[in-house]
Design an enzyme around this catalytic site. Sequence first.
Site, short mmCIF file in Angstrom:
data_model
loop_
_atom_site.label_atom_id
_atom_site.label_comp_id
_atom_site.label_asym_id
_atom_site.label_seq_id
_atom_site.Cartn_x
_atom_site.Cartn_y
_atom_site.Cartn_z
N ARG A 15 0.83 -1.20 0.00
CA ARG A 15 0.00 0.00 0.00
C ARG A 15 0.87 1.25 0.00
NH1 ARG A 15 -3.72 -1.05 5.18
NH2 ARG A 15 -1.79 -2.09 5.83
N LYS A 73 1.90 2.18 7.46
CA LYS A 73 2.16 1.43 8.69
C LYS A 73 3.20 2.13 9.55
CE LYS A 73 0.71 -2.03 9.72
NZ LYS A 73 -0.43 -2.26 10.62
N HIS A 94 -0.39 1.56 15.34
CA HIS A 94 -0.58 0.48 16.32
C HIS A 94 0.60 0.43 17.29
CE1 HIS A 94 -4.15 -1.01 14.27
NE2 HIS A 94 -3.50 -0.87 13.13
N SER A 131 -10.72 -2.30 8.28
CA SER A 131 -11.35 -3.37 9.04
C SER A 131 -12.29 -4.18 8.16
CB SER A 131 -12.12 -2.81 10.24
OG SER A 131 -11.26 -2.17 11.15
N ARG A 202 -25.12 -3.55 21.42
CA ARG A 202 -24.58 -4.04 20.15
C ARG A 202 -25.15 -5.41 19.81
NH1 ARG A 202 -23.53 -2.60 15.29
NH2 ARG A 202 -21.98 -3.90 14.24
N ILE A 269 -4.05 -8.58 15.34
CA ILE A 269 -2.72 -8.96 15.83
C ILE A 269 -1.75 -7.78 15.78
CG2 ILE A 269 -2.00 -9.83 13.57
CD1 ILE A 269 -0.98 -11.18 17.06
#
Length: 369
Positions: A15, A73, A94, A131, A202, A269
């Site tokens: 990407r 990233k 992350h 997602s 939810r 992960i």
Amino acid sequence: MKIAVIKEQKEGEDRVAATPENVRKMVDAGNEVLVETDAGVGAGFTNEEFEQAGGKLVSHAEGWKADLIIKVKEPDPEEYQYFSEGKIVWGFQHLASSKPTVEAMMKAGTTAVGGETIVNNGAPELLAPMSAIAGRRSVIMGAYYLEAQHQGEGILLPGIDVPGITPGNVVIFGGGNAATNAAEMALGLGCSVVIIELKDDRISKLKEEFAGQQVRVVKSNEENLAKEIKDADLFVSTILIPGSKPPKLVKEYMVKSMKPGSVIVDIAIDQGGTVETIDKPTTIDDPVFVKDGVVHYAVPNQPGAVPRTATMALAAGNLKYLLEIANKGFDKAVKSDPALASGVNLYKGKITNEGLGKSLDLPYEKLNI
């Protein structure tokens, strides 16, 4: 402002954080945009397209001299040398799973914006399309690795229209965007689906959304998780706490109870994951390992396997925030936009995301600009 689009260093990551059209809009707004040579090739964007959009092709090191670094990233360890005071690094970072990166940013006084922590009207705006891709792809990968040639149990996940042969059972842990996309994909294949969700409101929405379909929605607790995972041909964990490292809720005894050759896919992960038997991420090039007789798929950058689709989706979301920063300056942009402010993980070397600080046991300060 001098802005740089940097080529990703992560293995299997094709990407790029901006399309040529994005570059054109940033240039038209009066910014100098540097583009690392071949940054977009993996996603199908040529160097010539970026040049025609007004970008200037540069080396990796030259790109890192810019004020605002646009990535997909988190930085690679070899890029820590480029961190400096006042530099802004943008991407899906992350950071809760990368303490060395955070410590290097703190030492250098660098500012980091994590696209995964940007929340707009209660929703993770930039993370949502990634997602969705990961959720859909998890079912595709699960079906692939259930084949006997990959040490799977040797079933065709969608089944076949022959008496006695039924589709596989897909169990999804979590009920958010990734989970609903995984469920839709599994239902499209004809599978039966179980969604394990914690929040009562939810649960009600999921039951309403999937009413009349082969979906059961159950309350998330250790007992139900242990019960449902035993019958899973494919187990997909989607639990993500933006900015924080989630607990290992899927215990090894649960994994050991699964069918030999069943498959686990842990979508989150890259934030640390929830499966006790996964102690480190795998890669797109080497995506699986077998433990306790179960195939584990633990790729942290699943959307990177479909870089054209993923790049166009993330670039569309990035642009308005990048233009805000470029046009107003970082401080004014953050002050005027609470959604953008929610994405600031570090400001001038200080951790400003509470979940990140707690996850890494590092000092946290409330963002004050």
